[in-house]
Design an enzyme around this catalytic site. Sequence first.
Site: not given
Ligand code: SF4
Length: 443
Positions: A96, A12, A190, A42, A218, A162, A262, A126
């Site tokens: 992110c 992503c 997300c 992960h 993951s 997310t 990932s 996270e």
């Molecule tokens: Fe990737 Fe998590 Fe960011 Fe979404 S929130 S783009 S899944 S790292």
Amino acid sequence: MEVKLAKTAGFCMGVKRAVDKVLDVARHRGKKQVFTYGPIIHNPQTVELLKKRGVMPVDKLDEIEEGIVVVRAHGISPEEREQLEKKNVEIFDATCPRVARVQSIIMKHALSGYKIIIVGEREHPEVTALMGYSSDQGTVVRNREAVDKLPPYEKVCVVAQTTQNLEEYDEITDTIKKKFPVVEVFDTICRSTEKRQAEIRELAVETDGIIIVGGKNSANTKRLAVISQKQGTPTFHIETADELRSIDLSKHEKIGVSAGASTPNWITDGVVDYLLHYKDGKRLRKLRGLYNLWIFMVRTDIYSAIGAGCLSLVGMLFQGIGISIINVMIAATYVYAMHTINRLQDRNFGRIKGSFREETYVRHKDTYMTLAVLSLIMALVLSFVQGTVPFMLLLLMSLLGILYNITIFPPRWRLKRLVDIPGSKNVFTATAWALATVLIPLF
Ligand code: SF4
């Protein structure tokens, strides 16, 4: 067997950004050690690959004294950041942006007196980082039963990890809305996760088997497998193509493949490749052989040598001089020798580090150097056959080519290397090519 690869499979935006950042930092790290607090993503295969580039994941901040620390895509808590800032380390933040948004929602509402409910997995990095932003006002719930057990709060702010499942989040937030008088719900799932999950739902209906590729650690990859299973489709969660050897896929006619956020593309491609050859047809085997040959030629610079030979041929045709196969050979062997010698002169393989050439160059270093030297000797002998001027010209170019990547002056009083001067590298290369392809045939 028909194989359908999900459009949303693979890295992503947040993971790609984090991996690019850590690779960039590793490339320019000098002698400093690069750390990531926890694995940057992960996926064990990517973490192993990064270790080879000198990037070490650590589980405890005490393990870091100095060096460079790249903050992973999942982010870290403010306390952990403070701890890092007190150390002799440079910090690069690869959190992110979508995770950073959730952190700021939590921080703002915690300061405004809200209780924070995070829907997610308590142990996930996270979520542990998000909890750090809640000023001790946060709690994590996994399901509706956990909501029932919460004490009566006056006003609550609800966010999701997310990578949560959208349907489950909606169900949990409905329960929360019924239980507490003031509820602010934020959709923090997300969109890339949402799209990935929607696609696997459709794919699981269309196909008679699903392969989910990605780390067993993951969360978002595991969730994809669960969603697919819920559709009643046989689902296999694997990390690499090797695991497919122990799975009987003979009864499946249409297989769907997806991968977690990932999972790097090269691992997913390996899985698709394996499936396509599962009932290996002769035609596919032949195509695969040709493809492998092409990759081998590009990787070993034979492709560049053929290109130089062709260019020399075109040079002779344009100049209206007779075609000489010796000239073609001179250009090809010279370019092959120069490319290979220059790559091998760099002891740390800095210029090919991380590229698909690195492994083969490191493993067959001596063989490649021997072949390159033999090629150069061949080019010189052939140019000698063509006359004294071509020989002298090629000798001069060979010396310049070998010096191209060598440090002549000690660092103390060294001026910039010729190739370090902006733009000079291209001019240098273009001149060498012009000499090789135009002047030699002319003489
Ligand atoms: Fe990737 Fe998590 Fe960011 Fe979404 S929130 S783009 S899944 S790292």
